[in-house]
Write a protein that holds these residues in place. Structure first.
Motif: not given
Ligand code: FES
Ligand code: FES
Length: 152
Positions: A98, A101, A133, A135
Motif C-alpha cells: 500500500c 509505511c 508495516c 502489509c
C-alpha cells in the motif's frame, strides 16, 4: 504561539506554532511536506521517521521547540531525483504494497546504512524492527536494505 526557524532539506522555513506542536504536524500541515506520514502518533510505528542531524527520529512526538538549529531531512530531501541507493534498491526489489509505511522505512534504512554500510542480515533486521508495516513487506525490506548496501 512562537516563531520557529527550521532547517529542512537544506532550506530555511519559518513557522508560527505552539511550542509543543509535533514536528510531523509542522511538516505536513504547515509546510506541505506530506511525504512523512502520520499513523500511530505515539512513537510506536515509524511511519513518521525523518532524520534529525542524520539520526532516524520519530517526528510525531517531537516538539518543534526541541529542534533548534538541527538539520531536518524528510523523504522529499533524501535525494534530488529519488535516486538515493535505498530508493533505487526499493524500486528494484519492488518493496511497497500500500506504500503507507514506506517513506518511514526508507528514511530509517538510509540513516542505518550511513552508520553501518556493510550490515549483516541480523543487523538489518534489528535496525528495521522499529518500523511497522501492516502489509507485511518485511522480507522485501530486508532484501532491499541488503541490496542498497551493495550499491554504495
Ligand atoms: S506516527 Fe510516529 S511513530 Fe507512528
Ligand atoms: S506497505 Fe502497506 S503498511 Fe507497509
Amino acid at each position: 504561539m512562537a516563531n520557529y526557524k527550521l532547517k529542512i532539506n537544506g532550506e530555511t522555513f519559518q513557522v508560527d506554532v505552539e511550542d509543543d506542536t509535533p514536528l510531523l504536524w509542522v511538516l505536513r500541515d504547515h509546510l506541505g511536506l506530506v511525504g512523512t506520514k502520520f499513523s500511530c502518533g505515539i512513537a510506536q510505528c515509524g511511519a513518521c521517521t525523518v532524520h534529525i542531524n542524520g539520526e532516524a527520529t520519530f517526528s510525531c512526538t517531537l516538539p518543534v521547540s526541541s529542534i533548534g538549529s538541527s538539520e531536518v531531512t524528510t523523504i522529499e530531501g533524501l535525494s534530488k531525483n529519488g535516486d538515493h541507493p535505498v530508493q533505487k534498491a526499493w524500486e528494484e526489489v519492488d518493496v511497497a504494497q500500500c506504500g503507507y509505511c514506506q517513506a518511514g522505512q526508507i528514511m530509517n534504512a538510509a540513516a542505518f546504512l550511513k552508520k553501518n554500510p556493510k550490515p549483516t542480515m541480523e543487523e538489518i533486521e534489528n535496525a528495521m524492527n522499529r518500523n511497522l508495516c501492516r502489509c507485511g513487506t518485511y522480507h522485501k525490506i530486508r532484501e532491499a536494505v541488503a541490496l542498497a548496501a551493495k550499491m554504495k
